[in-house]
Enzyme design. Sequence first.
Site, PDB file in Angstrom:
ATOM      1  N   GLU A  19       0.870  -1.168  -0.071  1.00  0.00           N
ATOM      2  CA  GLU A  19      -0.107  -0.004   0.188  1.00  0.00           C
ATOM      3  C   GLU A  19       0.906   1.251   0.077  1.00  0.00           C
ATOM      4  O   GLU A  19       1.983   1.233   0.688  1.00  0.00           O
ATOM      5  CB  GLU A  19      -0.916  -0.138   1.180  1.00  0.00           C
ATOM      6  CG  GLU A  19      -2.017  -0.873   1.378  1.00  0.00           C
ATOM      7  CD  GLU A  19      -2.634  -1.095   2.592  1.00  0.00           C
ATOM      8  OE1 GLU A  19      -3.635  -1.874   2.867  1.00  0.00           O
ATOM      9  OE2 GLU A  19      -2.405  -0.045   3.611  1.00  0.00           O
ATOM     10  N   CYS A  52       1.911  -5.375  16.835  1.00  0.00           N
ATOM     11  CA  CYS A  52       1.154  -4.540  17.394  1.00  0.00           C
ATOM     12  C   CYS A  52      -0.268  -4.834  17.581  1.00  0.00           C
ATOM     13  O   CYS A  52      -1.089  -4.975  16.702  1.00  0.00           O
ATOM     14  CB  CYS A  52       1.486  -3.002  16.902  1.00  0.00           C
ATOM     15  SG  CYS A  52       2.963  -2.482  16.676  1.00  0.00           S
ATOM     16  N   CYS A  68      -3.038  -3.011  15.162  1.00  0.00           N
ATOM     17  CA  CYS A  68      -2.469  -2.732  13.821  1.00  0.00           C
ATOM     18  C   CYS A  68      -3.082  -3.469  12.875  1.00  0.00           C
ATOM     19  O   CYS A  68      -3.142  -4.862  13.283  1.00  0.00           O
ATOM     20  CB  CYS A  68      -1.070  -2.589  13.580  1.00  0.00           C
ATOM     21  SG  CYS A  68      -0.471  -1.894  11.926  1.00  0.00           S
ATOM     22  N   GLY A 110       4.739  -2.153   7.545  1.00  0.00           N
ATOM     23  CA  GLY A 110       6.108  -2.688   7.808  1.00  0.00           C
ATOM     24  C   GLY A 110       7.141  -1.883   8.825  1.00  0.00           C
ATOM     25  O   GLY A 110       6.580  -0.633   9.080  1.00  0.00           O
ATOM     26  N   GLU A 111       7.959  -2.233   9.214  1.00  0.00           N
ATOM     27  CA  GLU A 111       8.856  -1.410  10.189  1.00  0.00           C
ATOM     28  C   GLU A 111      10.245  -1.158   9.306  1.00  0.00           C
ATOM     29  O   GLU A 111      11.098  -2.109   9.136  1.00  0.00           O
ATOM     30  CB  GLU A 111       9.266  -2.647  11.607  1.00  0.00           C
ATOM     31  CG  GLU A 111      10.540  -2.081  12.282  1.00  0.00           C
ATOM     32  CD  GLU A 111      10.285  -0.359  12.832  1.00  0.00           C
ATOM     33  OE1 GLU A 111      11.334   0.322  12.359  1.00  0.00           O
ATOM     34  OE2 GLU A 111       9.703  -0.238  13.553  1.00  0.00           O
ATOM     35  N   SER A 165       9.231   6.716  10.273  1.00  0.00           N
ATOM     36  CA  SER A 165       8.570   6.472  11.437  1.00  0.00           C
ATOM     37  C   SER A 165       8.923   4.911  11.838  1.00  0.00           C
ATOM     38  O   SER A 165       9.116   3.921  11.064  1.00  0.00           O
ATOM     39  CB  SER A 165       7.057   6.179  11.098  1.00  0.00           C
ATOM     40  OG  SER A 165       6.232   5.598  12.258  1.00  0.00           O
ATOM     41  N   SER A 190       6.502   5.686  17.092  1.00  0.00           N
ATOM     42  CA  SER A 190       5.087   5.221  17.336  1.00  0.00           C
ATOM     43  C   SER A 190       5.076   4.856  18.674  1.00  0.00           C
ATOM     44  O   SER A 190       5.732   3.791  19.168  1.00  0.00           O
ATOM     45  CB  SER A 190       4.649   3.930  16.391  1.00  0.00           C
ATOM     46  OG  SER A 190       4.774   4.381  15.085  1.00  0.00           O
ATOM     47  N   LEU A 191       4.786   5.696  19.577  1.00  0.00           N
ATOM     48  CA  LEU A 191       4.871   5.528  20.950  1.00  0.00           C
ATOM     49  C   LEU A 191       3.362   4.877  21.701  1.00  0.00           C
ATOM     50  O   LEU A 191       3.643   3.759  22.175  1.00  0.00           O
ATOM     51  CB  LEU A 191       4.961   6.986  21.687  1.00  0.00           C
ATOM     52  CG  LEU A 191       5.174   6.841  23.342  1.00  0.00           C
ATOM     53  CD1 LEU A 191       6.572   6.267  23.518  1.00  0.00           C
ATOM     54  CD2 LEU A 191       5.338   8.149  23.715  1.00  0.00           C
ATOM     55  N   ASN A 222      -8.104   4.427  13.749  1.00  0.00           N
ATOM     56  CA  ASN A 222      -8.884   4.229  12.789  1.00  0.00           C
ATOM     57  C   ASN A 222      -9.360   2.688  13.200  1.00  0.00           C
ATOM     58  O   ASN A 222      -8.324   1.704  13.184  1.00  0.00           O
ATOM     59  CB  ASN A 222      -8.047   4.218  11.410  1.00  0.00           C
ATOM     60  CG  ASN A 222      -8.049   5.480  10.926  1.00  0.00           C
ATOM     61  OD1 ASN A 222      -8.896   6.220  10.707  1.00  0.00           O
ATOM     62  ND2 ASN A 222      -7.022   6.174  10.563  1.00  0.00           N
ATOM     63  N   CYS A 225      -3.069   1.503   8.238  1.00  0.00           N
ATOM     64  CA  CYS A 225      -2.070   0.941   7.525  1.00  0.00           C
ATOM     65  C   CYS A 225      -2.423  -0.709   7.258  1.00  0.00           C
ATOM     66  O   CYS A 225      -2.806  -1.318   8.298  1.00  0.00           O
ATOM     67  CB  CYS A 225      -0.761   0.758   8.187  1.00  0.00           C
ATOM     68  SG  CYS A 225      -0.010   2.470   8.135  1.00  0.00           S
TER      69      CYS A 225
END
Length: 352
Positions: free
Chosen positions: A94, A118, A121, A164-165, A196, A219-220, A295, A338
């Site tokens: 995406e 996560c 997510c 993805g990370e 990020s 991303s906290l 979201n 995402c």
Amino acid sequence: MQERKNIFGMSLAELTAVTQELNWPDYRAKQLARWLYLRGVSSFRDMTDLSLKMREELTAKYLIARPKLKVRQEAKNGKTAKFLLEMTDGVSVESVLMRQPYGNSLCVSTQAGCNMGCAFCASTLPGLMRNLTAGEILAQVMYVNDMLSGEGQKVDTIVIMGSGEPLMNYDNVLAFIKLCHADYGLNMGYRHITLSTSGIVPNIYRLADENLPVGLSISLHAPTDELRSRLMPVNRRYPLSELVKAAAHYAATTGRRVTYEYILIAGINDTESEAKKLLGLLKGQGAIVNLIPFNPVAERDFKRSSPQNQRKFQDFLAAKGLNVTLRREMGGDIDAACGQLRNKFLGSTERK
């Protein structure tokens, strides 16, 4: 027959190695780079300042792999568009275009899927298929640039914030960033790029040592180790004390303020108690806190914080001197989170 190698995504040094293998002068490498990245051609036959023989030699050994559009969704307000792009091996990723007052911002993915786990997510639901190459990440930008060129526009800023990370695909992501910046590439300033991360602490230090003024967003999503470890398994390995220390080092080294992303989830992390703990964690860091309305994801049992609680959370932090923003929604009607669009259209052959 020898399998042709993808040339798209190669750096100038790698393209120079190609021209040397073909016994061409080194200056031809920069010509190739300009055709690939500045002009965005998808066929060697369009490289008209190369002889027909040269183009045939390239075609015999190399290919220009670009993705094809699988699905496109447009927000009703016309400000956000989401693209599902299919790579040459059938894997889809995406990308999201956001038309902002300051220009066109594109969110790119760096992995097909994600394995960070996560709890809130969508990207991580099918697991990680594979890392994307530098060329596959860049191809997302090129696809949208081609679309925007008809409007006399282009991608102005890039956020490496899709599925993805990024710091788990470090080498390819760094190569992509450098291609974006190179004068033979997209010729984009590093300050127009933001990465990020969920908090891969060693690679935050590694990125700081690259001495590139790329924006860093973390991303906290929780102010305590207990809650963050429940929401984000990465915290069990790299707890908040280590993460905040690494972020402060990045800011000091690069001169760029770090942004902390904080998704507001009803009854989980949106209370005044969490706001006080967040203040204690970040006060004095000089960082920016970006609050994000959650979201909803069908497979996740979380709900969005109410508009009233969003404002209360923001106002509390602002009153205490924290630099805080509340992200306005873009694309809530087009599978905004995402990974949602990819999961929706994921073929059975791609699933783990």
